[in-house]
Design a protein around this motif. Structure first.
Motif, PDB file in Angstrom:
ATOM      1  N   GLU A   1      12.313  46.803   3.276  1.00 21.41           N
ATOM      2  CA  GLU A   1      11.254  47.214   2.234  1.00 21.41           C
ATOM      3  C   GLU A   1       9.965  47.748   3.412  1.00 21.41           C
ATOM      4  N   ASN A   2       9.339  48.403   2.236  1.00 21.44           N
ATOM      5  CA  ASN A   2       7.925  48.985   2.866  1.00 21.44           C
ATOM      6  C   ASN A   2       7.160  47.357   3.806  1.00 21.44           C
ATOM      7  N   GLY A   3       6.568  47.762   5.027  1.00 27.15           N
ATOM      8  CA  GLY A   3       5.978  46.801   4.778  1.00 27.15           C
ATOM      9  C   GLY A   3       7.108  45.084   5.270  1.00 27.15           C
TER      10      GLY A   3
ATOM     11  N   GLY B   1       7.857  44.823   8.605  1.00 28.63           N
ATOM     12  CA  GLY B   1       7.774  44.306   9.482  1.00 28.63           C
ATOM     13  C   GLY B   1       8.428  45.320  10.499  1.00 28.63           C
ATOM     14  N   LYS B   2       9.365  45.959  10.122  1.00 32.18           N
ATOM     15  CA  LYS B   2       9.481  47.529  10.657  1.00 32.18           C
ATOM     16  C   LYS B   2       8.835  47.862  11.953  1.00 32.18           C
ATOM     17  N   SER B   3       7.657  48.516  11.823  1.00 30.45           N
ATOM     18  CA  SER B   3       6.754  49.276  12.481  1.00 30.45           C
ATOM     19  C   SER B   3       6.666  48.234  13.351  1.00 30.45           C
ATOM     20  N   THR B   4       6.067  47.203  12.732  1.00 35.55           N
ATOM     21  CA  THR B   4       5.492  45.848  13.648  1.00 35.55           C
ATOM     22  C   THR B   4       6.214  45.471  14.959  1.00 35.55           C
TER      23      THR B   4
ATOM     24  N   HIS C   1      14.619  54.630   5.920  1.00 38.68           N
ATOM     25  CA  HIS C   1      14.399  54.234   4.907  1.00 38.68           C
ATOM     26  C   HIS C   1      16.530  54.719   3.621  1.00 38.68           C
TER      27      HIS C   1
ATOM     28  N   VAL D   1      -7.929  45.470   4.435  1.00 37.42           N
ATOM     29  CA  VAL D   1      -7.711  45.707   5.975  1.00 37.42           C
ATOM     30  C   VAL D   1      -7.679  47.544   5.796  1.00 37.42           C
TER      31      VAL D   1
ATOM     32  N   LEU E   1      -1.976  49.424   6.870  1.00 32.59           N
ATOM     33  CA  LEU E   1      -0.682  49.379   5.965  1.00 32.59           C
ATOM     34  C   LEU E   1       0.192  49.915   6.096  1.00 32.59           C
ATOM     35  N   SER E   2       1.273  49.212   5.814  1.00 36.05           N
ATOM     36  CA  SER E   2       2.839  49.486   6.358  1.00 36.05           C
ATOM     37  C   SER E   2       2.676  51.160   5.830  1.00 36.05           C
ATOM     38  N   GLY E   3       3.726  52.642   6.460  1.00 37.27           N
ATOM     39  CA  GLY E   3       3.626  53.615   6.464  1.00 37.27           C
ATOM     40  C   GLY E   3       3.907  53.997   4.696  1.00 37.27           C
ATOM     41  N   GLY E   4       4.762  53.311   3.964  1.00 46.51           N
ATOM     42  CA  GLY E   4       5.004  53.641   2.766  1.00 46.51           C
ATOM     43  C   GLY E   4       4.378  53.174   1.520  1.00 46.51           C
TER      44      GLY E   4
ATOM     45  N   GLY F   1       9.285  58.221   3.323  1.00 49.29           N
ATOM     46  CA  GLY F   1       8.874  56.915   3.963  1.00 49.29           C
ATOM     47  C   GLY F   1       8.833  55.590   3.354  1.00 49.29           C
TER      48      GLY F   1
HETATM   49  N1  LIG Z   1      -3.050  45.860  12.562  1.00 51.90           N
HETATM   50  C1  LIG Z   1      -3.064  45.529  11.526  1.00 51.90           C
HETATM   51  N2  LIG Z   1      -3.759  44.687  10.495  1.00 51.90           N
HETATM   52  C2  LIG Z   1      -4.202  43.954   9.463  1.00 51.90           C
HETATM   53  N3  LIG Z   1      -2.280  44.425   9.362  1.00 51.90           N
HETATM   54  C3  LIG Z   1      -1.229  45.219   9.520  1.00 51.90           C
HETATM   55  C4  LIG Z   1      -1.700  45.883  10.758  1.00 51.90           C
HETATM   56  N4  LIG Z   1      -0.330  46.274  10.844  1.00 51.90           N
HETATM   57  C5  LIG Z   1       0.721  46.113  10.793  1.00 51.90           C
HETATM   58  N5  LIG Z   1       0.054  45.154   9.582  1.00 51.90           N
HETATM   59  C6  LIG Z   1       0.723  44.592   8.011  1.00 51.90           C
HETATM   60  O1  LIG Z   1       2.064  44.199   8.549  1.00 51.90           O
HETATM   61  C7  LIG Z   1       2.827  44.457   7.646  1.00 51.90           C
HETATM   62  C8  LIG Z   1       3.956  45.024   8.263  1.00 51.90           C
HETATM   63  O2  LIG Z   1       4.140  46.418   8.353  1.00 51.90           O
HETATM   64  P1  LIG Z   1       4.961  47.302   9.098  1.00 51.90           P
HETATM   65  O3  LIG Z   1       4.855  47.832   9.736  1.00 51.90           O
HETATM   66  O4  LIG Z   1       5.240  46.464  10.195  1.00 51.90           O
HETATM   67  O5  LIG Z   1       5.886  47.270   8.458  1.00 51.90           O
HETATM   68  P2  LIG Z   1       7.150  48.358   7.793  1.00 51.90           P
HETATM   69  O6  LIG Z   1       9.097  47.310   7.232  1.00 51.90           O
HETATM   70  O7  LIG Z   1       7.483  49.352   8.884  1.00 51.90           O
HETATM   71  O8  LIG Z   1       7.126  49.179   6.762  1.00 51.90           O
HETATM   72  P3  LIG Z   1       7.103  50.818   5.825  1.00 51.90           P
HETATM   73  O9  LIG Z   1       8.402  51.050   5.655  1.00 51.90           O
HETATM   74  O10 LIG Z   1       6.803  50.911   5.155  1.00 51.90           O
HETATM   75  O11 LIG Z   1       6.966  51.786   7.501  1.00 51.90           O
HETATM   76  C9  LIG Z   1       2.222  44.748   6.731  1.00 51.90           C
HETATM   77  O12 LIG Z   1       2.220  44.443   5.392  1.00 51.90           O
HETATM   78  C10 LIG Z   1       0.892  46.136   7.346  1.00 51.90           C
HETATM   79  O13 LIG Z   1      -0.251  46.006   6.158  1.00 51.90           O
END
Ligand SMILES: Nc1ncnc2c1ncn2[C@@H]1O[C@H](COP(=O)(O)OP(=O)(O)OP(=O)(O)O)[C@@H](O)[C@H]1O
Ligand SMILES: [Mg+2]
Length: 505
Positions: free
Chosen positions: A44-46, A48-51, A204, A395, A400-403, A429
């Motif tokens: 799902e969005n958020g 943790g994939k991008s992190t 997605h 924050v 925030l995550s992309g979605g 996204g």
């Molecule tokens: N620098 C930061 N400070 C605070 N929170 C953060 C930071 N970077 C990411 N997050 C939080 O970490 C969580 C995971 O975000 P991430 O971008 O990894 O999600 P994602 O799986 O890539 O989602 P999407 O599909 O929407 O891209 C989110 O809740 C995001 O808000």
């Protein structure tokens, strides 16, 4: 479930963990990039994939966990370190210097020099080479900001691949690409794979994941929720692991639109971009705009929203002739647009979600000229709930995550309550669960009497949402189909340029 390789060849991550402000957003993830294999990463969005990708590519420092490449410790402190180890990340958000040329962006940080100067001839030649291999026809001497989002995304990919990486992470590369461009990226991935690269592919779109990957990893709330060998798992099982419920496009028929015409466009054109656009949208009506990438859909709606100027034609809003020369003109006339490129056009990245939703409209939200904190908070809470926006409230939206960024952008315009709302790729996204939430919000908006115009490259999305569909090809209208007649086949028949062969779809 397949066992996760803990040692051995490739890039192996063990127990990766990241916290922000006390919240664990990635929790004890094991994942491996194995030479010659593609891992599909979903969630799902958020989730943790991008992190996770950021940690592998040296962009984010893990709080716990370790990584190795071919058994040796791998501890990148920066993307530069990662690059030296052969690891590149293709970002979800395009990160290029808009004022520089395509070639300069591709070779940034390693420009070919000659006699103390940049060797432009060589640079352009090598860039042309890289682009040709990707099947792109972009001129390397063009400035980035002259290109469409899809073309920019192709450059981002070209830049990464020109570095001959051993490990590549694609973070939703297809979100802004059309079918033929996506197919070219898939060819590249196959070639990289055949050349022995280890790949992570994030999307997605489940069909892409199952088609490309050898194994699939699903994250949920920062945890590793499931891991499968691709052949062993159904689409339904993947969606269920991601969002905990089933997804359907089954929108049902939208409620009947009203009789009052809100916006009427006739003979609208912009030299070199599109011509002869005629349509009217009533209160409560959703008009879809379909066509292939490059058909001129975005150009038309940008003109209505004042981002570009029309060179001919009329726009009538609520019965009044309206001249739109700037976004301010459009907003004054009650026309708002959620653009496809959220980063450069829609969000104040350093501010939090509440500011993004309410700052532009504080006067409008105020009673007797006073904006109370509680009024803002109430508005914010309402849309946060309505659109199910996740992530910490305070924050900066950059984090925030992309979605979820996409949802904040949409919320900003819902707060404004325009007469005409234009949505360009509203679910780009966004995860499958969030899509349903956004569809419901668009429906509600129409029920409240807004005239809605939706541009989307996902045909099911346009067809599912719209009362009628305008189909464009090569900058010209090809027809407007009523919902009942708007089958995917009927739309595609109109959307194909007259002289194109079938390979363009
Ligand atoms: N620098 C930061 N400070 C605070 N929170 C953060 C930071 N970077 C990411 N997050 C939080 O970490 C969580 C995971 O975000 P991430 O971008 O990894 O999600 P994602 O799986 O890539 O989602 P999407 O599909 O929407 O891209 C989110 O809740 C995001 O808000
Ligand atoms: Mg992401």
């Amino acid at each position: 479930m397949a066992a996760s390789p803990r040692t051995g060849a490739g890039l192996v991550c063990t127990g990766l963990t990241k916290q922000y402000g006390g919240v664990t957003v990635v929790n004890d993830i094991d994942i491996a990039l194995v030479p010659g294999r593609v891992v599909g990463l979903v969630g799902e969005n958020g989730a943790g994939k991008s992190t996770t990708s950021g940690m592998i590519a040296g962009l984010v420092q893990p709080d716990r966990g370790s990584m190795t490449i071919d058994g040796d410790p791998y501890e990148p402190r920066s993307p530069g370190d990662a690059l030296k180890a052969g690891v590149v990340l293709i970002h979800q958000e395009i990160r290029m210097v808009r004022e520089l040329t395509v070639a300069e962006n591709i070779f940034i940080g390693r420009l070919p020099m000659r006699g103390g100067r940049v060797d432009r001839a060589r640079m352009n030649e090598e860039a042309a080479d890289v682009l040709a291999r990707l099947g792109s026809r972009v001129d390397p001497r063009q400035r980035i900001d002259e290109l469409s989002i899809a073309a920019q995304q192709e450059i981002e990919i070209a830049r990464a691949l020109s570095r001959k990486p051993r490990f590549v992470i694609f973070d939703e590369p297809s979100a802004s690409l059309g079918k033929s461009e996506t197919a070219r990226v898939f060819d590249q991935i196959e070639a990289l794979k055949a050349g022995g690269a280890g790949i992570v592919y994030i999307s997605h779109r489940i069909e892409e994941i199952t088609r490309l990957s050898d194994a699939i990893v699903c994250l949920r709330d920062g945890h590793l929720a499931a891991r499968w060998d691709t052949g062993d798992v159904s689409r339904e099982a993947i969606v269920r692991a991601m969002v905990g419920r089933d997804f359907t496009y089954g929108h049902g028929t939208p409620p009947e639109a009203g009789n009052r015409t809100v916006i009427e466009v006739s003979g609208l054109g912009r030299t070199g971009a599109f011509e002869g656009i005629d349509f009217a949208v009533r209160a409560g009506e959703i008009l879809g705009v379909a066509g292939l990438v490059g058909a001129g859909r975005t150009e038309v709606v940008r003109t209505l929203a004042g981002a570009d100027r029309a060179t001919e034609g009329r726009i009538v809003v609520d019965g009044e002739d309206t001249v739109i020369r700037s976004p301010q003109d459009a907003i004054r006339a009650g026309i708002a647009m959620v653009p496809e490129d959220r980063k450069s056009q829609g969000l104040l990245l350093a501010r939090d979600s509440m500011d993004n939703m309410t700052l532009p409209w504080q006067r409008h939200l105020s009673r007797r000229g006073i904006v109370t904190r509680s009024a803002l908070t109430a508005t914010y809470r309402r849309f946060r709930e309505e659109l199910d926006i996740r992530g910490q409230a305070d924050v900066a939206v950059a984090h925030l995550s992309g979605g979820n960024q996409q949802k904040v952008l949409l919320a900003k315009w819902l707060v404004h309550q325009p007469k005409v709302l234009i949505l360009d790729e509203p679910t780009r996204g966004v995860d499958v669960g969030a899509k349903m939430t956004i569809y419901a919000a668009i429906r509600r908006l129409a029920e409240d009497g807004v005239a809605v115009i939706v541009v989307s490259s996902e045909l099911e999305e346009v067809l599912g949402l719209s009362h009628r569909v305008l189909v464009m090809a090569e900058g010209r209208p090809q027809g407007i189909l009523d919902r009942a007649d708007a089958t995917p086949e009927a739309v595609m028949r109109l959307a194909l340029p007259q002289h194109a062969d079938a390979t363009h779809i």
